[in-house]
Write a protein that holds these residues in place. Structure first.
Motif, mmCIF file in Angstrom:
data_model
loop_
_atom_site.group_PDB
_atom_site.id
_atom_site.type_symbol
_atom_site.label_atom_id
_atom_site.label_comp_id
_atom_site.label_asym_id
_atom_site.label_seq_id
_atom_site.Cartn_x
_atom_site.Cartn_y
_atom_site.Cartn_z
ATOM 1 N N UNK A 82 -5.326 -6.575 3.829
ATOM 2 C CA UNK A 82 -5.350 -6.376 2.375
ATOM 3 C C UNK A 82 -6.147 -5.125 2.015
ATOM 4 N N UNK A 83 -5.682 -4.458 0.974
ATOM 5 C CA UNK A 83 -6.438 -3.380 0.355
ATOM 6 C C UNK A 83 -6.197 -3.417 -1.144
ATOM 7 N N UNK A 84 -7.238 -3.180 -1.910
ATOM 8 C CA UNK A 84 -7.121 -3.085 -3.371
ATOM 9 C C UNK A 84 -7.124 -1.613 -3.745
ATOM 10 N N UNK A 85 -6.069 -1.193 -4.412
ATOM 11 C CA UNK A 85 -5.922 0.201 -4.807
ATOM 12 C C UNK A 85 -5.839 0.301 -6.322
ATOM 13 N N UNK A 86 -6.555 1.265 -6.928
ATOM 14 C CA UNK A 86 -6.649 1.311 -8.388
ATOM 15 C C UNK A 86 -5.371 1.755 -9.087
ATOM 16 N N UNK A 87 -4.418 2.343 -8.380
ATOM 17 C CA UNK A 87 -3.237 2.842 -9.069
ATOM 18 C C UNK A 87 -1.992 1.974 -8.864
ATOM 19 N N UNK A 88 -2.111 0.948 -8.045
ATOM 20 C CA UNK A 88 -0.934 0.128 -7.794
ATOM 21 C C UNK A 88 -0.908 -1.067 -8.743
ATOM 22 N N UNK A 89 0.274 -1.557 -9.010
ATOM 23 C CA UNK A 89 0.452 -2.761 -9.819
ATOM 24 C C UNK A 89 1.289 -3.732 -8.996
ATOM 25 N N UNK A 90 0.732 -4.832 -8.548
ATOM 26 C CA UNK A 90 -0.651 -5.252 -8.757
ATOM 27 C C UNK A 90 -1.656 -4.414 -7.955
ATOM 28 N N UNK A 91 -2.914 -4.600 -8.266
ATOM 29 C CA UNK A 91 -3.957 -3.853 -7.574
ATOM 30 C C UNK A 91 -4.049 -4.239 -6.111
#
Length: 118
Positions: free
Chosen positions: A96-105
Motif C-alpha cells: 500500500x501507498x497513500x498518494x496525495x494526487x490519486x483518487x482514492x488516496x
C-alpha cells in the motif's frame, strides 16, 4: 498510472519463512512511506508494517521480532521478510501507498496469499 505488484506468497508450514516483494511504479517511490497490510478471512484489513522514505520502520505487535520490512529505492521495491510463521499469519498480504494526487488516496496491489498450515 500507479501500480503495485506483490509476489512471494504461498503455502508454508508453521515455523517457516516467506519473503514478499512489491514492485512499484507510476510514482516517485523514494518519496513515500510504504506499507504492508493483511486481511484474514472474516477480519478487517490490518497494518502489518511500514517503512519511511529513509528506512525507519514500525510494526504491528503481532509482527515484531518476526517480520522485517525493507525497501530498495533504486529498484522501487519494498519487501517483507516473514520468519517463524504461525497459522494466524494466514491472510492475503497487500502492498500500500497513500498518494496525495490519486483518487482514492490509498493505492493497493492485488494481494498475495500466505497460508501457514501443516
Amino acid at each position: 498510472q500507479v501500480q503495485l505488484v506483490e509476489s512471494g506468497g504461498g503455502l508454508v508450514q508453521p515455523g517457516g519463512s516467506l519473503r514478499l516483494s512489491c514492485a512499484a511504479s507510476g510514482f516517485t517511490f523514494s518519496s513515500y512511506v510504504m506499507h504492508w497490510y493483511r486481511q484474514a478471512p472474516g477480519k478487517e484489513r490490518e497494518l502489518v508494517a511500514q517503512i519511511s522514505r529513509t528506512g525507519s520502520t514500525n510494526y504491528a505487535d503481532s509482527a515484531k521480532g518476526r517480520f522485517t520490512i525493507s525497501r530498495d529505492n533504486a529498484k522501487n521495491t519494498v519487501s517483507l521478510q516473514m520468519n517463524s510463521l504461525k497459522p494466524e499469519d494466514t491472510a492475503v498480504y497487500y502492498c500500500h501507498v497513500r498518494l496525495p494526487w490519486t483518487i482514492p488516496l490509498d493505492n493497493w496491489g492485488q494481494g498475495t496469499q500466505v497460508t501457514v498450515s501443516n
